[in-house]
Design a protein around this motif. Sequence first.
Motif, mmCIF file in Angstrom:
data_model
loop_
_atom_site.group_PDB
_atom_site.id
_atom_site.type_symbol
_atom_site.label_atom_id
_atom_site.label_comp_id
_atom_site.label_asym_id
_atom_site.label_seq_id
_atom_site.Cartn_x
_atom_site.Cartn_y
_atom_site.Cartn_z
ATOM 1 N N GLY A 98 41.171 34.336 38.292
ATOM 2 C CA GLY A 98 41.274 35.458 39.207
ATOM 3 C C GLY A 98 40.659 35.171 40.562
ATOM 4 N N THR A 100 40.228 34.258 44.372
ATOM 5 C CA THR A 100 41.067 34.457 45.556
ATOM 6 C C THR A 100 40.628 33.515 46.672
ATOM 7 O OG1 THR A 100 39.639 36.155 46.531
ATOM 8 C CG2 THR A 100 41.338 36.893 44.955
ATOM 9 N N GLU A 275 45.956 35.267 43.112
ATOM 10 C CA GLU A 275 44.836 34.973 42.224
ATOM 11 C C GLU A 275 45.028 33.596 41.611
ATOM 12 O OE1 GLU A 275 43.603 39.429 40.718
ATOM 13 O OE2 GLU A 275 44.873 38.197 39.422
#
Length: 361
Positions: A98, A100, A275
Amino acid sequence: MNRRVFVRGVGGGAVAGLAGCLTRNGETDDPAVDEGPLRVVTYSSMATGPTPAGEWLRETVADEFSEEVEWHVPESGIDQYIRRAQLGADVGADVVLGLTAAELALVDATLDDETRLFASLDRSRLDYADRVRDALEFAEPRDRALPVDTGYITLVYDAIELERPPETFDDLLAGRFRDALLAQDPRTSDPGRAFLLWTVAEFGSDFTAYWRDLRDNGVRLCEHWTEAYRDSYLDGDRPLVVSYSTDRVAASAADRDLRRHRIAPLNGAGYRQTEGVALFAEAARTDLAYEFVDLLLSSAAQAELATRNVQFPAVEPEFVDLDDRFPRYAREPPETVTLGYDDLRGELDGWLGEWANEFPE
């Protein structure tokens, strides 16, 4: 979708703290750490909820590799691991799922070049890395993260309450939208940070003036997406919320009134948030971590992530077969706005600081 609410106590494995992981030089009071579960750092909706993608991943890893996944969902997100690296403590995890570009930029802005939090990927160990859409690649110099899904931040609105939605950023400042908007704090929420970055892309150095106007028009800031969307918007507190262009996929699956789940791109666009997955530099289960990354890019996992995490796949369309509900209800905005790693590194901290000056705690 915070979607990224960082809390402790997640199903599918205990959340480990610093106990048993005191140093980064290989010394530990747990002699079996190399044989333990794959420790994956993620956000709460990946690991919890009615049908989380994390549960499917945990079961699949157990079936295919006879290994266990232990989810770590820290309250302070990636900051917790940055602090561990600064202290010279073992991070106590193998993989982050996840990640970024904004978080990667924060890592690099905080840690010096000698302190590696994430490892460069050896793509030769991955069968499916070449499936990833080129436009989604993180394009950072050390090749530490691979995309696993992507989505678009837009506004979601209640068409029962609003005769017509805002169409531009300036529309949001109109009197008819006073006290209408729910947004998230960019210091604690990934969608909130994406919305802030969208305003930076739109207004440049004048983004703080725009946020002052939003504040004067009654924007309500929530700490996390869950508080803004689930606890406020779904309860009918306000008719506008910063969320995702895939909102109607989840709403239709939950049999909600779709009139309350209309998508409103601003200026005909949405902010793309990708992500990714990365390996911690001192991962104990490196071989299993690479198998896990490859699993994430498989056709089956990409379909499950899209359906359960309500995001677009990261791989090229020919490699994934989506449930009919997704293409029917997911909306890709006509235009895409995004700031990449090069745009963010060295700038994000400053933008967050400027924003915080306008919204002191």
